[in-house]
Design a protein around this motif. Structure first.
Motif, PDB file in Angstrom:
ATOM      1  N   ARG A 148       0.854  -1.193   0.000  1.00  0.00           N
ATOM      2  CA  ARG A 148       0.000   0.000   0.000  1.00  0.00           C
ATOM      3  C   ARG A 148       0.892   1.246   0.000  1.00  0.00           C
ATOM      4  O   ARG A 148       0.926   2.014   0.980  1.00  0.00           O
ATOM      5  CB  ARG A 148      -0.922  -0.012   1.222  1.00  0.00           C
ATOM      6  CG  ARG A 148      -1.925  -1.170   1.220  1.00  0.00           C
ATOM      7  CD  ARG A 148      -2.821  -1.084   2.455  1.00  0.00           C
ATOM      8  NE  ARG A 148      -3.860  -2.092   2.429  1.00  0.00           N
ATOM      9  CZ  ARG A 148      -3.788  -3.277   3.061  1.00  0.00           C
ATOM     10  NH1 ARG A 148      -2.723  -3.598   3.770  1.00  0.00           N
ATOM     11  NH2 ARG A 148      -4.795  -4.133   2.988  1.00  0.00           N
ATOM     12  N   TRP A 155      -0.007   5.145   0.914  1.00  0.00           N
ATOM     13  CA  TRP A 155      -0.080   5.721   2.263  1.00  0.00           C
ATOM     14  C   TRP A 155       1.290   6.132   2.788  1.00  0.00           C
ATOM     15  O   TRP A 155       1.412   6.589   3.935  1.00  0.00           O
ATOM     16  CB  TRP A 155      -0.734   4.723   3.223  1.00  0.00           C
ATOM     17  CG  TRP A 155      -2.178   4.483   2.897  1.00  0.00           C
ATOM     18  CD1 TRP A 155      -2.689   3.476   2.128  1.00  0.00           C
ATOM     19  CD2 TRP A 155      -3.299   5.284   3.286  1.00  0.00           C
ATOM     20  NE1 TRP A 155      -4.044   3.600   2.017  1.00  0.00           N
ATOM     21  CE2 TRP A 155      -4.454   4.703   2.725  1.00  0.00           C
ATOM     22  CE3 TRP A 155      -3.437   6.449   4.048  1.00  0.00           C
ATOM     23  CZ2 TRP A 155      -5.725   5.239   2.903  1.00  0.00           C
ATOM     24  CZ3 TRP A 155      -4.713   6.972   4.237  1.00  0.00           C
ATOM     25  CH2 TRP A 155      -5.830   6.378   3.668  1.00  0.00           C
ATOM     26  N   VAL A 176       6.228   4.003   6.676  1.00  0.00           N
ATOM     27  CA  VAL A 176       6.194   4.272   8.123  1.00  0.00           C
ATOM     28  C   VAL A 176       7.484   3.660   8.681  1.00  0.00           C
ATOM     29  O   VAL A 176       7.751   2.473   8.463  1.00  0.00           O
ATOM     30  CB  VAL A 176       4.950   3.660   8.798  1.00  0.00           C
ATOM     31  CG1 VAL A 176       4.832   4.176  10.237  1.00  0.00           C
ATOM     32  CG2 VAL A 176       3.684   3.996   8.032  1.00  0.00           C
ATOM     33  N   PRO A 227       3.626  -2.105   8.612  1.00  0.00           N
ATOM     34  CA  PRO A 227       2.671  -1.219   9.277  1.00  0.00           C
ATOM     35  C   PRO A 227       1.241  -1.576   8.905  1.00  0.00           C
ATOM     36  O   PRO A 227       0.966  -1.914   7.749  1.00  0.00           O
ATOM     37  CB  PRO A 227       3.042   0.172   8.754  1.00  0.00           C
ATOM     38  CG  PRO A 227       3.821  -0.053   7.501  1.00  0.00           C
ATOM     39  CD  PRO A 227       4.411  -1.430   7.567  1.00  0.00           C
ATOM     40  N   VAL A 280      -3.076  -0.502   9.989  1.00  0.00           N
ATOM     41  CA  VAL A 280      -3.904   0.685   9.763  1.00  0.00           C
ATOM     42  C   VAL A 280      -3.655   1.787  10.808  1.00  0.00           C
ATOM     43  O   VAL A 280      -3.570   2.973  10.471  1.00  0.00           O
ATOM     44  CB  VAL A 280      -5.380   0.232   9.643  1.00  0.00           C
ATOM     45  CG1 VAL A 280      -5.924  -0.286  10.947  1.00  0.00           C
ATOM     46  CG2 VAL A 280      -6.244   1.285   9.070  1.00  0.00           C
ATOM     47  N   GLU A 322      -0.920   2.339  12.423  1.00  0.00           N
ATOM     48  CA  GLU A 322       0.415   2.865  12.150  1.00  0.00           C
ATOM     49  C   GLU A 322       0.363   3.882  11.011  1.00  0.00           C
ATOM     50  O   GLU A 322       1.087   4.881  11.011  1.00  0.00           O
ATOM     51  CB  GLU A 322       1.359   1.717  11.782  1.00  0.00           C
ATOM     52  CG  GLU A 322       1.707   0.785  12.930  1.00  0.00           C
ATOM     53  CD  GLU A 322       0.621  -0.207  13.313  1.00  0.00           C
ATOM     54  OE1 GLU A 322      -0.377  -0.319  12.566  1.00  0.00           O
ATOM     55  OE2 GLU A 322       0.752  -0.870  14.351  1.00  0.00           O
ATOM     56  N   THR A 323      -0.501   3.597  10.044  1.00  0.00           N
ATOM     57  CA  THR A 323      -0.634   4.490   8.891  1.00  0.00           C
ATOM     58  C   THR A 323      -1.123   5.864   9.338  1.00  0.00           C
ATOM     59  O   THR A 323      -0.708   6.885   8.815  1.00  0.00           O
ATOM     60  CB  THR A 323      -1.620   3.860   7.874  1.00  0.00           C
ATOM     61  OG1 THR A 323      -1.102   2.574   7.520  1.00  0.00           O
ATOM     62  CG2 THR A 323      -1.782   4.694   6.632  1.00  0.00           C
ATOM     63  N   ARG A 368       1.765   7.364  12.009  1.00  0.00           N
ATOM     64  CA  ARG A 368       3.104   7.534  11.412  1.00  0.00           C
ATOM     65  C   ARG A 368       4.214   6.997  12.302  1.00  0.00           C
ATOM     66  O   ARG A 368       5.355   7.448  12.256  1.00  0.00           O
ATOM     67  CB  ARG A 368       3.406   8.997  11.020  1.00  0.00           C
ATOM     68  CG  ARG A 368       2.340   9.692  10.220  1.00  0.00           C
ATOM     69  CD  ARG A 368       1.779   8.896   9.092  1.00  0.00           C
ATOM     70  NE  ARG A 368       2.755   8.529   8.038  1.00  0.00           N
ATOM     71  CZ  ARG A 368       2.444   7.738   7.008  1.00  0.00           C
ATOM     72  NH1 ARG A 368       1.236   7.194   6.893  1.00  0.00           N
ATOM     73  NH2 ARG A 368       3.353   7.453   6.108  1.00  0.00           N
ATOM     74  N   TYR A 378       6.304  -0.532   3.973  1.00  0.00           N
ATOM     75  CA  TYR A 378       4.919  -0.306   3.536  1.00  0.00           C
ATOM     76  C   TYR A 378       4.050  -1.484   3.946  1.00  0.00           C
ATOM     77  O   TYR A 378       4.534  -2.623   4.088  1.00  0.00           O
ATOM     78  CB  TYR A 378       4.871  -0.174   2.002  1.00  0.00           C
ATOM     79  CG  TYR A 378       5.616   1.028   1.469  1.00  0.00           C
ATOM     80  CD1 TYR A 378       4.995   2.273   1.353  1.00  0.00           C
ATOM     81  CD2 TYR A 378       6.952   0.921   1.081  1.00  0.00           C
ATOM     82  CE1 TYR A 378       5.687   3.379   0.864  1.00  0.00           C
ATOM     83  CE2 TYR A 378       7.650   2.021   0.585  1.00  0.00           C
ATOM     84  CZ  TYR A 378       7.012   3.239   0.483  1.00  0.00           C
ATOM     85  OH  TYR A 378       7.692   4.333   0.002  1.00  0.00           O
ATOM     86  N   SER A 379       2.775  -1.210   4.081  1.00  0.00           N
ATOM     87  CA  SER A 379       1.804  -2.218   4.476  1.00  0.00           C
ATOM     88  C   SER A 379       1.653  -3.282   3.380  1.00  0.00           C
ATOM     89  O   SER A 379       1.514  -2.950   2.201  1.00  0.00           O
ATOM     90  CB  SER A 379       0.474  -1.488   4.704  1.00  0.00           C
ATOM     91  OG  SER A 379      -0.537  -2.371   5.008  1.00  0.00           O
ATOM     92  N   ARG A 420      -9.945  -0.114   7.725  1.00  0.00           N
ATOM     93  CA  ARG A 420      -9.953   0.095   6.275  1.00  0.00           C
ATOM     94  C   ARG A 420     -11.383  -0.113   5.796  1.00  0.00           C
ATOM     95  O   ARG A 420     -11.994  -1.140   6.087  1.00  0.00           O
ATOM     96  CB  ARG A 420      -9.034  -0.899   5.584  1.00  0.00           C
ATOM     97  CG  ARG A 420      -7.576  -0.654   5.885  1.00  0.00           C
ATOM     98  CD  ARG A 420      -6.677  -1.475   4.983  1.00  0.00           C
ATOM     99  NE  ARG A 420      -5.390  -1.645   5.620  1.00  0.00           N
ATOM    100  CZ  ARG A 420      -4.418  -0.734   5.601  1.00  0.00           C
ATOM    101  NH1 ARG A 420      -4.602   0.409   4.980  1.00  0.00           N
ATOM    102  NH2 ARG A 420      -3.267  -0.963   6.197  1.00  0.00           N
TER     103      ARG A 420
END
Ligand code: URA
Length: 271
Positions: free
Chosen positions: A33, A36, A39, A58, A60, A62-63, A66, A98-99, A249
């Motif tokens: 992802r 976003w 992180v 990370p 949701v 964490e998104t 940050r 990234y997620s 999400r």
């Protein structure tokens, strides 16, 4: 009262790492992802960390915050660190910036460009901090450390321990509460063994000597700990660290384009 916050990436080593973070050319948008943003970390970047924790990717919360490991997994890890006597002297990074989109992104974790950048983080942390123990949360973290060890030959005396990832029971149970309860018990046994092995290696550097009981068959009150405000960017409300479940999400794009944040009931102002 003064409220601590994480000042961010002030040290030029970490500022440089943020400026040169890999993007979608390294982390394919079909698997991560990337929209976003990356992180990077949570915890001390000022040389006072004594335990390095490596997580997976990370999620949701964490998104939004940050900082990594600040949802349910993070609150569980905060409790695990407390059992080691570590309440402040830690730093955490993830195997992935990234997620993960599809949950089968493991093969990417050993790719040269992803490894090389992650290794720069570990080197920068080790350059300024006397890291005594490394906790690896699950297989992605283990891969991250194995790749680092191949390249950097860390000292043999460093205590390195892989533990079951804090949200693995939930994922593996696939919605069956009885299975999840059994898997949590198994995870807590694994964590008790890790505490017994790692805690003595932190003699002289623990933040607290308060004795913590071993985990039982399930998490007890007080074993999921709030994320300290000192780990979060300035201005984040306390409830973002104190609770989880406030970000989901949702909406168009399925599990990708939209995150809904809802203030938890106990923190709503109705005036
Ligand atoms: N959140 C993270 O940042 N890392 C994990 O491993 C799990 C949740």
């Amino acid at each position: 009262m003064a409220r601590a916050f994480d000042p961010g990436y002030c040290d030029p080593r970490f500022a440089d790492l943020c400026e040169t973070a890999p993007d979608g050319a390294t982390y394919p948008p079909t698997d991560f992802r990337v929209e976003w943003g990356p992180v990077f970390h949570r915890g001390r970047l000022d040389g006072t960390a004594r335990v390095l924790v490596i997580g997976q990717d990370p999620a949701v919360h964490e998104t939004v915050c940050r900082r990594i490991l600040c949802g349910e997994a993070g609150r569980r890890v905060q409790g695990l660190l407390a059992k080691l006597g570590i309440t402040r002297s830690y730093v955490m990074i993830n195997a992935s910036l990234y997620s993960w989109l599809k949950r089968d992104e493991m093969p990417f974790m050993a790719r040269p460009a992803i490894t090389a950048y992650r290794n720069r983080w570990i080197d920068a942390i080790r350059a300024i901090s006397d890291i005594r123990a490394v906790l690896l949360l699950g297989d992605a973290a283990k891969t991250a450390w194995d790749e680092y060890a191949k390249a950097a030959h860390p000292p043999a005396g460093l205590t390195v321990r892989t533990v079951i990832h804090p949200t693995e029971p939930h994922k593996d149970a696939q919605g069956d509460p009885a299975t999840e309860a059994k898997l949590v018990t198994r995870m807590l046994e694994d964590w008790n063994q890790a505490v017994a092995a790692v805690r003595p290696r932190l003699d002289g550097v623990r933040d607290t000597e308060a004795s913590e009981p071993a985990y039982g068959v399930k998490f007890r009150d007080g074993e999921l700990l709030a994320i300290p405000s000192a780990d979060l960017p300035a201005g984040l409300p306390d409830w973002m660290g104190a609770e989880d479940g406030w970000a989901l999400r949702t909406g168009p794009g399925g599990l990708r384009w939209q995150i809904t944040v809802t203030v938890p009931a106990a923190h709503r102002i109705t005036a």
